[in-house]
Scaffold this motif. Sequence first.
Motif, PDB file in Angstrom:
ATOM      1  N   GLN A  59       0.929  -1.777  -0.341  1.00  0.00           N
ATOM      2  CA  GLN A  59      -0.220   0.176   0.059  1.00  0.00           C
ATOM      3  C   GLN A  59       1.313   1.094  -0.048  1.00  0.00           C
ATOM      4  O   GLN A  59       0.478   2.418   0.247  1.00  0.00           O
ATOM      5  CB  GLN A  59      -1.021   0.303   1.165  1.00  0.00           C
ATOM      6  N   ASN A  79      -4.764  -8.577  12.243  1.00  0.00           N
ATOM      7  CA  ASN A  79      -4.850  -8.646  11.157  1.00  0.00           C
ATOM      8  C   ASN A  79      -4.973  -6.411  11.422  1.00  0.00           C
ATOM      9  O   ASN A  79      -5.614  -6.223  12.022  1.00  0.00           O
ATOM     10  CB  ASN A  79      -5.555  -8.972  10.941  1.00  0.00           C
ATOM     11  N   SER A  80      -3.982  -5.926  10.357  1.00  0.00           N
ATOM     12  CA  SER A  80      -3.715  -4.308  11.118  1.00  0.00           C
ATOM     13  C   SER A  80      -5.065  -3.752  10.462  1.00  0.00           C
ATOM     14  O   SER A  80      -5.341  -3.064  10.969  1.00  0.00           O
ATOM     15  CB  SER A  80      -2.419  -3.960  10.605  1.00  0.00           C
ATOM     16  N   LEU A  81      -5.682  -4.628   9.202  1.00  0.00           N
ATOM     17  CA  LEU A  81      -6.357  -3.939   8.758  1.00  0.00           C
ATOM     18  C   LEU A  81      -7.955  -4.144   8.995  1.00  0.00           C
ATOM     19  O   LEU A  81      -8.693  -4.011   9.452  1.00  0.00           O
ATOM     20  CB  LEU A  81      -6.866  -4.657   7.198  1.00  0.00           C
ATOM     21  N   THR A  82      -8.145  -5.153   9.435  1.00  0.00           N
ATOM     22  CA  THR A  82      -9.983  -5.823   9.873  1.00  0.00           C
ATOM     23  C   THR A  82      -9.815  -5.799  10.975  1.00  0.00           C
ATOM     24  O   THR A  82     -10.648  -6.008  11.603  1.00  0.00           O
ATOM     25  CB  THR A  82      -9.421  -6.898   9.064  1.00  0.00           C
ATOM     26  N   GLY A  83      -8.581  -6.025  12.555  1.00  0.00           N
ATOM     27  CA  GLY A  83      -8.270  -6.830  13.879  1.00  0.00           C
ATOM     28  C   GLY A  83      -8.972  -7.959  14.320  1.00  0.00           C
ATOM     29  O   GLY A  83      -9.036  -7.844  15.210  1.00  0.00           O
ATOM     30  N   LYS A  84      -8.650  -8.484  12.994  1.00  0.00           N
ATOM     31  CA  LYS A  84      -9.113  -9.934  13.158  1.00  0.00           C
ATOM     32  C   LYS A  84      -7.641 -10.682  14.036  1.00  0.00           C
ATOM     33  O   LYS A  84      -7.091 -10.238  13.741  1.00  0.00           O
ATOM     34  CB  LYS A  84      -9.129 -10.691  12.210  1.00  0.00           C
ATOM     35  N   ASP A 114       2.434  -8.507   1.221  1.00  0.00           N
ATOM     36  CA  ASP A 114       2.160  -7.124   1.355  1.00  0.00           C
ATOM     37  C   ASP A 114       3.010  -6.066   1.825  1.00  0.00           C
ATOM     38  O   ASP A 114       3.272  -4.724   2.469  1.00  0.00           O
ATOM     39  CB  ASP A 114       1.184  -7.655   2.877  1.00  0.00           C
TER      40      ASP A 114
END
Lengths: 135, 179
Positions: A59, A79-84, A114
Amino acid sequence: MKYLALALLFSTSLMAASPEVVQYMKELESVAKTENRTFNGFDAVRGKEIFTSTHTGKQGKPMACTSCHSLNLANPGKNSLTGKVIDPLSPRANPQRLTSAKEVKKWLKRNFMDVYAREGTAQEKGDVLTYIMKN
Amino acid sequence: MKTLLNLSVAALILAGGVYLYADDDHEEGEHHRSSVVAKPLSKQDQVSAALYKKECSSCHMAYQPSLLPKRSWDKTMNTLDNHFGTDATLDPSDHKTIQNYLASYASKNDRLVDMKGAVALRISETPYFVRKHREVTKKMVTQPQVKSFANCNACHTKAESGSYREREISIPNYGRWED
């Protein structure tokens, strides 16, 4: 035969990876040899550097493996994007890890893209796996 | 009666359908829009559904296929190398299985009307979703416990099983949703 199976079981538990993942690492090793004439085996120290250093990710933002996985591999990550929540990477903390070569290949490809915005080399992949196996 | 109801809920969930109650929503005809697929899953579809769930839910909730039309899912599947900023590529065989599964159970309604031809990737971009969440404040969504509209299950407590009934809503730090 029984002893062979036992010995195999014992050696794989020592290596913290299933036979198919060990086989995949052998494949990586032979590719690494052709790509780097000075290659002298995978190295957990190099693997740690690959895992913990920050790079310009897919990104275009600073990203490290540890942006989502915890620094201590025995702990869960996020997960830094979804918080999972991501289960621990350490095979000792999470026996599911390094059991499927298919899973290992999939995630190495994805996560190198990534974090490094390129697919890792065979040597880099082997180094990271060696680091994970030792933690 | 309750068992019967539960059984029918289970059947719908198995079919990858989304369960909405018209009486919950106080809006007539909502259940017609939920595009519930009621036919039981074949063996192959059960395997596909399990694969879909495993692969997609390693990073986020496995959204029910019926939440988007086929063209949205196709767009998603054709851009997995840059899936909302992350590489989510699959091996070719799994990719094909999941794309076919999504196509079979996608919403049969066009959920993208009024989008001027744009094909939504995000469920939260669809007009139906926007309308249903119009009273939800930004603060409720951006708080750390929710993070974004992508985390259905942060408030819809049974979202993962395909149920989005109003009485099951519990917004972190706000509580139940009273219309």
